[in-house]
Design an enzyme around this catalytic site. Structure first.
Site, mmCIF file in Angstrom:
data_model
loop_
_atom_site.group_PDB
_atom_site.id
_atom_site.type_symbol
_atom_site.label_atom_id
_atom_site.label_comp_id
_atom_site.label_asym_id
_atom_site.label_seq_id
_atom_site.Cartn_x
_atom_site.Cartn_y
_atom_site.Cartn_z
ATOM 1 N N PRO A 246 31.721 19.888 45.899
ATOM 2 C CG PRO A 246 33.953 20.329 46.483
ATOM 3 C CD PRO A 246 33.095 19.868 45.331
ATOM 4 C CB CYS A 247 28.070 23.394 47.308
ATOM 5 S SG CYS A 247 26.866 22.155 47.822
#
Length: 284
Positions: A246-247
């Protein structure tokens, strides 16, 4: 019946408008008019897509929301808490365990030679996505606008691999993350190529709970290198598996959303949707 992708395109236009005009707090009618839908139709489409009303959703995608998350927690508190207790702590995805297994030096050198990579396309609430896997796990996942460009980018990463367009069980398990139902999530394995530093950064991203945000500087401090903010940003920008790693949960220290490989509108939509879903779950 409208597809998830069609609804996302319409919702994305609304989000762009809201992001540009949030200080004026646009009304439902103003937003609906901007995307050429009636108020009632827009309300139905948006609520079906997000599971929450446009008015409520606005609270989670504004810059002030991002700032308040950081302001109400001492810097690093969210990340530190996740590091201390692991993936099974406060994250809404507490049943999701992701293993990172880097490729061998030989696989690096040969550009994926001897690898057979299966890939497929799926529509998600955030747009069309390509997902690819080896026998060991998911090796690539990216939002895209068309099939040809997406496949070309996949080939560029593994120029000597053999490609088969076919969905498999690994991919189906990975795609279940878009349902955000922890009870139905199975273990998802990743087969990634990256430097030791990149793998360390990507692994740290896995520990940011859904509905929470952190900063580039917090990630740098968390991996033991306070001065590596720029390098951390580069590693985050090289994330090969959208959403699974989850950047999108990393923003600037100022509270601004910051860049995203697959578009800032999509990043804003994901942050808002996760925040809304987390809030709705907490309220249950």
């Amino acid at each position: 019946m409208m597809s998830e992708n069609t609804n996302y395109i319409r919702v994305a236009k609304a989000i762009e408008y809201i992001s540009q005009n949030f200080k004026e707090q646009p009304s439902l009618s103003e937003i609906a008019e901007h995307i050429h839908l009636s108020q009632a139709h827009f309300q139905r489409v948006f609520t079906a897509w997000a599971g929450i009303s446009p008015k409520k959703f606005l609270q989670y995608i504004s810059l002030e929301h991002a700032k308040s998350i950081l302001k109400n927690n001492k810097e690093n508190s969210v990340l530190d808490a996740a590091f201390d207790t692991g993936l099974s702590s406060i994250s809404r995805l507490h049943d999701l365990f992701i293993q990172i297994e880097g490729m061998s030096p030989a696989e690096y050198k040969n550009g994926g030679e001897s690898l057979q990579i299966h890939y497929s396309f799926s529509e998600t609430r955030f747009g069309l996505i390509i997902i690819a896997s080896t026998a060991k796990g998911i090796c690539h996942m990216a939002f895209t606008e068309n099939h040809e460009d997406a496949f070309s980018q996949l080939q560029a990463q593994f120029p000597n691999a053999k490609f088969v367009q076919q969905e498999n069980e690994l991919q189906r398990k990975a795609m279940s993350i878009f349902q955000l139902n922890p009870n139905n999530l199975s273990e998802i394995k990743l087969h990634l190529k990256g430097t030791e530093f990149q793998l360390k950064v990507w692994e740290s991203l896995l520990k940011i709970p859904m509905g929470e945000l952190t900063t580039y500087s917090a990630i740098a401090k968390g991996i033991g290198n306070n001065k590596a903010c720029r390098a951390v940003g580069t590693a985050i920008g090289s994330n090969p598996v959208a959403f699974l790693i989850p950047c999108h949960r990393v923003i600037q220290s100022s509270g601004h959303i910051g860049g995203y490989m697959w578009g800032t509108t999509r990043k804003t939509a994901i942050i808002g949707w996760e925040g809304a879903k987390t809030h709705a779950t907490d309220s249950d």
